[in-house]
Design an enzyme around this catalytic site. Structure first.
Site, short mmCIF file in Angstrom:
data_model
loop_
_atom_site.label_atom_id
_atom_site.label_comp_id
_atom_site.label_asym_id
_atom_site.label_seq_id
_atom_site.Cartn_x
_atom_site.Cartn_y
_atom_site.Cartn_z
N PRO A 1 34.96 38.59 -44.89
CA PRO A 1 34.58 39.46 -46.01
C PRO A 1 35.78 39.64 -46.94
O PRO A 1 36.93 39.66 -46.49
CB PRO A 1 34.22 40.78 -45.32
CG PRO A 1 34.03 40.46 -43.88
CD PRO A 1 34.89 39.29 -43.59
N LYS A 2 35.51 39.79 -48.23
CA LYS A 2 36.59 40.04 -49.20
C LYS A 2 36.72 41.55 -49.39
O LYS A 2 35.87 42.18 -50.01
CB LYS A 2 36.31 39.34 -50.53
CG LYS A 2 37.47 39.44 -51.49
CD LYS A 2 37.20 38.71 -52.79
CE LYS A 2 38.42 38.76 -53.70
NZ LYS A 2 38.85 40.15 -53.98
N TRP A 3 37.80 42.11 -48.90
CA TRP A 3 38.03 43.55 -48.96
C TRP A 3 38.55 43.94 -50.34
O TRP A 3 39.32 43.21 -50.95
CB TRP A 3 39.01 43.98 -47.88
CG TRP A 3 38.46 43.73 -46.51
CD1 TRP A 3 38.59 42.59 -45.76
CD2 TRP A 3 37.65 44.61 -45.75
NE1 TRP A 3 37.91 42.72 -44.59
CE2 TRP A 3 37.33 43.96 -44.54
CE3 TRP A 3 37.17 45.91 -45.97
CZ2 TRP A 3 36.54 44.54 -43.56
CZ3 TRP A 3 36.38 46.50 -44.99
CH2 TRP A 3 36.08 45.82 -43.80
#
Length: 359
Positions: A28-30
């Site tokens: 996931p791209k935080w």
């Protein structure tokens, strides 16, 4: 510090691609502050994207690192503020404050977390020359069971699962997926990873402008609005990436629409406390000292813009110009046109993240 990798280090970067590529490790791209953390015994330093230290702004992470992380390590990750509603980037921005007393207060009121996704060094071992697959395995082992302030991001090599993350996790405030080559070494300041971010369009009303900082007869940015269910035109963001010749041309084009604040939807005198409409002298979300006063326009022109996602009722990032929409009426520019992401809990992504206090 006597670590095999010492500060400052520029983080490895990602370049944007339209679709999720095959044959990689996916995460996931935080949506937070990128940081490389250095720990050598009782010494802890938090680096930033621009290699400047952020240590003083997050004392709670420094303290947590002393007990939660291996004795000597260098960890790449993202500083975030997690809530039950998802990531709170606005609260995170407020953590960067010059007053130490306010930093201490906010460290208790809106404590930050650190999501780790790469390991550059462990003990005396420099891991930057090793393939990512090996670094990831070492990260999982070294940080197994950490918490409550430090967490390891989920990762998968299943492209189909990554695609579902791209769709579902946005509802928790995440803004896409990162793909990392399994054999890649750690290359500071190089765009060798890939990021896939949400891209959407919206038709917005142009209700004002600010002039360019170098030319008072050129547009610096156009102020955008959307009508809510009550018929109020709400300020949702700006666009401003135009060539200088176009900025000058736009300034001339918009002069016939210049109006007074009286009768304008964003009239200062009519502004009610708590509304998310701009106020004269109000500080910007990105620059606390920036004056948000502007030139009001009759809200008659409609522009189509590209945006990634919303934060509350505003665009999370600066929107991008797509095209003018002379075929659309201003009244048709409402929040109803916006795509609503699925609701998703941070704790379903990383157990314990964003959970209620005491849970």
């Amino acid at each position: 510090m006597t670590l095999p990798v010492t500060p400052p280090v520029a983080p490895m970067l990602a370049k944007s691609v339209p679709t999720i590529p095959p044959g990689a490790s996916y995460e996931p791209k935080w949506d937070g502050f990128r940081s490389i953390l250095f720990k050598d015994g009782d010494e802890v330093e938090l680096g930033s994207r621009n290699e400047k230290p952020m240590t003083r702004y997050f004392p709670e992470l420094v303290q947590a690192a002393l007990t939660e992380l291996p004795d000597r390590c260098v960890v790449d990750g993202e500083i975030i503020v997690a809530s039950q509603q998802g990531l709170d980037f606005e609260a995170l921005q407020q953590r960067i404050h010059p007053a130490d007393s306010r930093v201490r207060m906010l460290s208790k009121a809106t404590p930050a977390s650190f999501v780790a996704f790469d390991l550059l060094a462990l003990g005396d071992d420099d891991l930057t020359g090793r393939p990512f697959a090996e670094r990831r395995a070492t990260l999982e082992h070294a940080l197994s069971g950490v918490g409550p302030s430090f967490h390891v991001t989920p990762a998968t090599q299943d492209q189909e699962l990554a695609q579902s993350w791209f769709t579902e996790f946005e509802g928790a405030g995440l803004d896409g997926v990162v793909a990392k080559p399994l054999t890649g070494t750690y290359q500071p300041d190089k765009r060798v990873m890939f990021k896939i971010k949400h891209q959407r369009t919206a038709d917005c009303v142009v209700a004002g402008y600010r002039t360019h900082k170098t030319n008072n007869e050129a547009i610096g940015s156009l102020m955008l609005g959307l009508y809510n269910d009550g018929g109020t035109l709400v300020s949702v963001g700006v666009i401003g990436a135009f060539p200088m010749a176009r900025r000058v041309g736009l300034y001339a084009e918009l002069q016939p629409l210049v109006t007074q604040f009286e009768g304008h939807p964003w009239n200062w005198a009519a502004h009610m406390a708590g509304e998310r409409t701009p106020r004269k002298g109000e500080g910007s979300r990105w620059n606390a000292g920036k004056d948000l006063s502007f030139v009001p326009l009759r809200p008659e022109r409609v522009v189509e813009v590209r945006y990634e996602h919303m934060e509350g009722e505003r665009f999370r990032h600066t929107a991008q110009f797509n095209r003018w929409r002379p075929d659309r009426t201003p009244e048709s520019c409402t929040y109803e046109q916006l795509e609503q992401p699925l609701t998703f809990k941070l704790s379903d992504i990383v157990p314990g993240l964003g959970a209620p206090s005491g849970a």
